[in-house]
Design a protein around this motif. Structure first.
Motif, PDB file in Angstrom:
ATOM      1  N   ARG A  39      -1.007  -2.060  14.868  1.00 38.70           N
ATOM      2  CA  ARG A  39      -1.322  -2.101  16.285  1.00 38.70           C
ATOM      3  C   ARG A  39      -2.752  -2.563  16.550  1.00 38.70           C
ATOM      4  N   ASP A  40      -3.646  -2.437  15.570  1.00 40.24           N
ATOM      5  CA  ASP A  40      -5.033  -2.845  15.809  1.00 40.24           C
ATOM      6  C   ASP A  40      -5.487  -3.836  14.733  1.00 40.24           C
ATOM      7  N   LEU A  41      -6.678  -4.390  14.923  1.00 41.82           N
ATOM      8  CA  LEU A  41      -7.183  -5.418  14.017  1.00 41.82           C
ATOM      9  C   LEU A  41      -7.384  -4.902  12.598  1.00 41.82           C
ATOM     10  N   ASP A  42      -7.857  -3.666  12.438  1.00 41.55           N
ATOM     11  CA  ASP A  42      -8.039  -3.101  11.104  1.00 41.55           C
ATOM     12  C   ASP A  42      -6.716  -3.003  10.368  1.00 41.55           C
ATOM     13  N   ALA A  43      -5.676  -2.612  11.076  1.00 42.90           N
ATOM     14  CA  ALA A  43      -4.357  -2.501  10.463  1.00 42.90           C
ATOM     15  C   ALA A  43      -3.851  -3.879  10.049  1.00 42.90           C
ATOM     16  N   HIS A  44      -4.101  -4.902  10.873  1.00 42.71           N
ATOM     17  CA  HIS A  44      -3.713  -6.276  10.523  1.00 42.71           C
ATOM     18  C   HIS A  44      -4.454  -6.740   9.275  1.00 42.71           C
ATOM     19  N   SER A  45      -5.733  -6.417   9.197  1.00 46.75           N
ATOM     20  CA  SER A  45      -6.528  -6.806   8.039  1.00 46.75           C
ATOM     21  C   SER A  45      -6.008  -6.121   6.772  1.00 46.75           C
ATOM     22  N   HIS A  46      -5.693  -4.838   6.872  1.00 46.89           N
ATOM     23  CA  HIS A  46      -5.152  -4.086   5.734  1.00 46.89           C
ATOM     24  C   HIS A  46      -3.813  -4.689   5.287  1.00 46.89           C
ATOM     25  N   GLN A  47      -2.979  -5.018   6.256  1.00 50.78           N
ATOM     26  CA  GLN A  47      -1.683  -5.608   5.932  1.00 50.78           C
ATOM     27  C   GLN A  47      -1.866  -6.961   5.236  1.00 50.78           C
ATOM     28  N   SER A  48      -2.803  -7.749   5.694  1.00 48.16           N
ATOM     29  CA  SER A  48      -3.085  -9.051   5.090  1.00 48.16           C
ATOM     30  C   SER A  48      -3.558  -8.883   3.648  1.00 48.16           C
ATOM     31  N   ASN A  49      -4.421  -7.896   3.401  1.00 54.30           N
ATOM     32  CA  ASN A  49      -4.886  -7.623   2.041  1.00 54.30           C
ATOM     33  C   ASN A  49      -3.733  -7.229   1.125  1.00 54.30           C
ATOM     34  N   LEU A  50      -2.837  -6.396   1.638  1.00 49.12           N
ATOM     35  CA  LEU A  50      -1.675  -5.979   0.848  1.00 49.12           C
ATOM     36  C   LEU A  50      -0.773  -7.173   0.532  1.00 49.12           C
ATOM     37  N   GLN A  51      -0.581  -8.052   1.506  1.00 46.81           N
ATOM     38  CA  GLN A  51       0.255  -9.231   1.275  1.00 46.81           C
ATOM     39  C   GLN A  51      -0.373 -10.139   0.222  1.00 46.81           C
ATOM     40  N   GLY A  52      -1.706 -10.276   0.249  1.00 47.63           N
ATOM     41  CA  GLY A  52      -2.398 -11.072  -0.758  1.00 47.63           C
ATOM     42  C   GLY A  52      -2.227 -10.476  -2.143  1.00 47.63           C
ATOM     43  N   LEU A  53      -2.340  -9.165  -2.235  1.00 46.55           N
ATOM     44  CA  LEU A  53      -2.153  -8.475  -3.512  1.00 46.55           C
ATOM     45  C   LEU A  53      -0.706  -8.622  -3.996  1.00 46.55           C
ATOM     46  N   GLU A  54       0.225  -8.569  -3.068  1.00 46.25           N
ATOM     47  CA  GLU A  54       1.640  -8.746  -3.415  1.00 46.25           C
ATOM     48  C   GLU A  54       1.885 -10.151  -3.978  1.00 46.25           C
ATOM     49  N   ILE A  55       1.286 -11.149  -3.394  1.00 50.68           N
ATOM     50  CA  ILE A  55       1.427 -12.533  -3.868  1.00 50.68           C
ATOM     51  C   ILE A  55       0.837 -12.676  -5.266  1.00 50.68           C
ATOM     52  N   GLU A  56      -0.357 -12.125  -5.488  1.00 51.28           N
ATOM     53  CA  GLU A  56      -1.005 -12.201  -6.800  1.00 51.28           C
ATOM     54  C   GLU A  56      -0.210 -11.453  -7.870  1.00 51.28           C
ATOM     55  N   THR A  57       0.327 -10.299  -7.515  1.00 51.81           N
ATOM     56  CA  THR A  57       1.137  -9.522  -8.460  1.00 51.81           C
ATOM     57  C   THR A  57       2.410 -10.283  -8.805  1.00 51.81           C
ATOM     58  N   ASN A  58       3.000 -10.924  -7.826  1.00 51.15           N
ATOM     59  CA  ASN A  58       4.212 -11.712  -8.064  1.00 51.15           C
ATOM     60  C   ASN A  58       3.915 -12.888  -9.004  1.00 51.15           C
ATOM     61  N   LYS A  59       2.765 -13.540  -8.836  1.00 44.14           N
ATOM     62  CA  LYS A  59       2.367 -14.635  -9.731  1.00 44.14           C
ATOM     63  C   LYS A  59       2.186 -14.121 -11.157  1.00 44.14           C
ATOM     64  N   LYS A  60       1.525 -12.988 -11.295  1.00 44.49           N
ATOM     65  CA  LYS A  60       1.299 -12.379 -12.612  1.00 44.49           C
ATOM     66  C   LYS A  60       2.646 -12.013 -13.257  1.00 44.49           C
ATOM     67  N   LEU A  61       3.558 -11.478 -12.473  1.00 45.67           N
ATOM     68  CA  LEU A  61       4.888 -11.112 -12.973  1.00 45.67           C
ATOM     69  C   LEU A  61       5.622 -12.342 -13.498  1.00 45.67           C
ATOM     70  N   GLU A  62       5.603 -13.418 -12.748  1.00 43.94           N
ATOM     71  CA  GLU A  62       6.289 -14.645 -13.186  1.00 43.94           C
ATOM     72  C   GLU A  62       5.648 -15.206 -14.456  1.00 43.94           C
ATOM     73  N   MET A  63       4.334 -15.132 -14.561  1.00 47.62           N
ATOM     74  CA  MET A  63       3.631 -15.605 -15.755  1.00 47.62           C
ATOM     75  C   MET A  63       4.024 -14.760 -16.975  1.00 47.62           C
ATOM     76  N   GLU A  64       4.090 -13.443 -16.795  1.00 47.17           N
ATOM     77  CA  GLU A  64       4.446 -12.551 -17.909  1.00 47.17           C
ATOM     78  C   GLU A  64       5.903 -12.745 -18.320  1.00 47.17           C
ATOM     79  N   ARG A  65       6.779 -12.999 -17.370  1.00 49.53           N
ATOM     80  CA  ARG A  65       8.185 -13.291 -17.701  1.00 49.53           C
ATOM     81  C   ARG A  65       8.286 -14.588 -18.509  1.00 49.53           C
ATOM     82  N   ALA A  66       7.539 -15.600 -18.111  1.00 45.66           N
ATOM     83  CA  ALA A  66       7.536 -16.872 -18.849  1.00 45.66           C
ATOM     84  C   ALA A  66       6.977 -16.680 -20.254  1.00 45.66           C
ATOM     85  N   ASP A  67       5.904 -15.886 -20.375  1.00 48.27           N
ATOM     86  CA  ASP A  67       5.339 -15.601 -21.694  1.00 48.27           C
ATOM     87  C   ASP A  67       6.357 -14.901 -22.584  1.00 48.27           C
TER      88      ASP A  67
END
Length: 146
Positions: A39-67
């Motif tokens: 509902r507020d800007l801080d919450a949007h910022s927190h959500q954006s940070n979580l989405q960025g972390l989710e993207i990075e974790t997904n990349k790491k997961l795909e790399m480890e699966r390929a390895d």
């Protein structure tokens, strides 16, 4: 011995993948909950940070699966010298020439992964039992090669 060493590395890699999958599930759930509560800007910022972390974790997961797939592909190769897919036994530890990974505990020793891009990979190619394995400032006698 080669099979046991591979089993230890593969088991460790599978655990890493499971941990990343669990982290990704937690991040996904947290991001979904935040969307409902945003509902507020801080919450949007927190959500954006979580989405960025989710993207990075997904990349790491795909790399480890390929390895994991690439490590498993090297299982059937044999070696009598230092080359891609070889396990090198020294008095102190084991070294797998093929992929870098977090050291794995194995029978009171550790298994270290050596990436083909690492300078020590190229420096040791072709060495045989009795030669010295050169690892930066350390030299260890090669006791066995699997």
């Amino acid at each position: 011995m080669r099979e046991k060493l591979f089993d230890a590395i593969i088991e460790s890699q599978k655990k890493l993948i499971q941990n990343l999958e669990a982290s990704l599930e937690t991040l996904s759930t947290t991001t979904d909950l935040d969307e409902e509560m945003t509902r507020d800007l801080d919450a949007h910022s927190h959500q954006s940070n979580l989405q960025g972390l989710e993207i990075e974790t997904n990349k790491k997961l795909e790399m480890e699966r390929a390895d994991l797939l690439n490590i498993e592909a090297l299982r059937n190769k044999t070696a009598d010298e230092v080359k891609l897919g070889a396990f090198i036994a020294t008095e102190k530890d084991y070294y797998f020439f093929g992929y870098a990974f977090t050291p794995v505990d194995f029978e009171e020793k550790k298994i270290f992964g050596v990436s083909p891009q690492a300078p020590v990979f190229e420096d040791n190619l072709g060495k045989k039992v009795g030669d010295s394995l050169s690892l930066k400032n350390v030299s260890l006698e090669i006791k066995e090669i699997y």
